[in-house]
Scaffold this motif. Structure first.
Motif, short mmCIF file in Angstrom:
data_model
loop_
_atom_site.label_atom_id
_atom_site.label_comp_id
_atom_site.label_asym_id
_atom_site.label_seq_id
_atom_site.Cartn_x
_atom_site.Cartn_y
_atom_site.Cartn_z
N ALA A 45 -13.24 -11.90 -24.41
CA ALA A 45 -11.94 -11.74 -25.08
C ALA A 45 -11.47 -13.07 -25.67
N TRP A 46 -11.79 -14.16 -25.00
CA TRP A 46 -11.45 -15.50 -25.51
C TRP A 46 -12.08 -15.70 -26.88
N LEU A 51 -11.61 -16.05 -33.03
CA LEU A 51 -11.86 -15.66 -34.42
C LEU A 51 -10.57 -15.57 -35.22
N ALA A 52 -9.47 -15.30 -34.53
CA ALA A 52 -8.18 -15.14 -35.22
C ALA A 52 -7.46 -16.46 -35.42
N ASP A 150 -14.72 -17.65 -41.59
CA ASP A 150 -14.50 -16.40 -42.32
C ASP A 150 -14.98 -15.23 -41.46
N VAL A 151 -14.03 -14.43 -40.98
CA VAL A 151 -14.39 -13.31 -40.11
C VAL A 151 -15.20 -12.25 -40.85
N GLY A 155 -22.52 -13.07 -40.27
CA GLY A 155 -23.06 -13.71 -39.07
C GLY A 155 -22.00 -13.99 -38.02
N THR A 156 -20.74 -13.67 -38.31
CA THR A 156 -19.65 -14.00 -37.39
C THR A 156 -19.77 -13.27 -36.06
N ALA A 157 -20.03 -11.98 -36.09
CA ALA A 157 -20.09 -11.19 -34.86
C ALA A 157 -21.20 -11.70 -33.94
N ALA A 158 -22.35 -12.00 -34.50
CA ALA A 158 -23.46 -12.49 -33.68
C ALA A 158 -23.16 -13.88 -33.14
#
Length: 229
Positions: A45-46, A51-52, A150-151, A155-158
């Motif tokens: 969750a951290w 990301l925000a 940039d969300v 490649g952000t999720a990985a």
């Protein structure tokens, strides 16, 4: 070596208790409800919250705090190892001291040195866990820095998942080092008698199990479900 059958039984109980607790907290069914597992979810969750945030100074501060904790305990482990060597050099004095304790029993030099050697192994193990944890938190900091701003980046999720998992692994090794410290306290009872080792191991096991599965710290994670009046 001078160890009695009761010594071997007590030491076997110590090893089984440590190994059983490890499996319960990290491998088997109860692990899903442990404090460590629940906190792993909050590590993920951290990274979601990270990301925000455009400015990640807060995250860098948290990571620095985690690294400092691991470094502190790694240094403490080295001091403990040094204390073990000092104890080996004062074997004769220690033998007299432990023999004079209430409920203490006389032991041979070989048995005492074997027990001290075992204590040294525990602290060396703890050092390796803390040192590796420190290194892993260092890697995690790098992975956090590698998460794209940039969300919408594919490649952000990985990147977020890699950073979260690295902090979880680092925390796991840190917890193993702390576990070694707690069981080292129980191990000290062996210098008095095998019975004290059994009782001390049981006490440490009960305290640690309560902290993982029934403590107020665990209840704090459910405060939104059961808020305080």
């Amino acid at each position: 070596m001078g160890l009695t059958d009761l010594d071997l039984v007590a030491f076997g109980f110590f090893l089984v208790a440590w190994g059983g607790y490890h499996l319960a907290v990290e491998r088997f069914g109860p692990a899903r409800a442990s404090l460590n597992t629940r906190m792993a979810d909050y590590r993920r969750a951290w990274m979601d919250q990270l990301l925000a945030r455009e400015n990640r100074i807060v995250d860098a501060t948290i990571m620095g705090s985690l690294q400092s904790g691991a470094a502190f305990f790694a240094s403490t482990s080295l001091f403990a190892v040094g204390g073990v060597f000092a104890l080996l050099q004062a074997t004769e004095t220690a033998l007299v001291l432990f023999a004079d304790l209430p409920f203490g029993i006389e032991t041979t030099r070989a048995a005492f040195e074997a027990k001290v050697g075992g204590l040294g192994v525990i602290f060396v193990y703890a050092f390796f866990k803390y040192a590796w944890s420190y290194r892993l938190f260092n890697y995690a900091a790098i992975l956090v820095g590698a998460i794209p701003q940039d969300v919408s980046d594919p490649g952000t999720a990985a990147a977020r998942a890699r950073a979260a998992q690295m902090t979880i692994v680092a925390g796991r090794h840190f917890n193993r080092g702390q576990r070694a410290f707690f069981f080292a306290l129980a191990y000290l009872g062996w210098f008095v008698s095998p019975w004290v080792l059994i009782v001390a191991t049981t006490a440490v096991l009960v305290v640690m199990a309560h902290r993982q599965f029934g403590s107020d710290a665990l209840a704090a994670l459910d405060v939104e479900k059961h808020p305080s009046p």
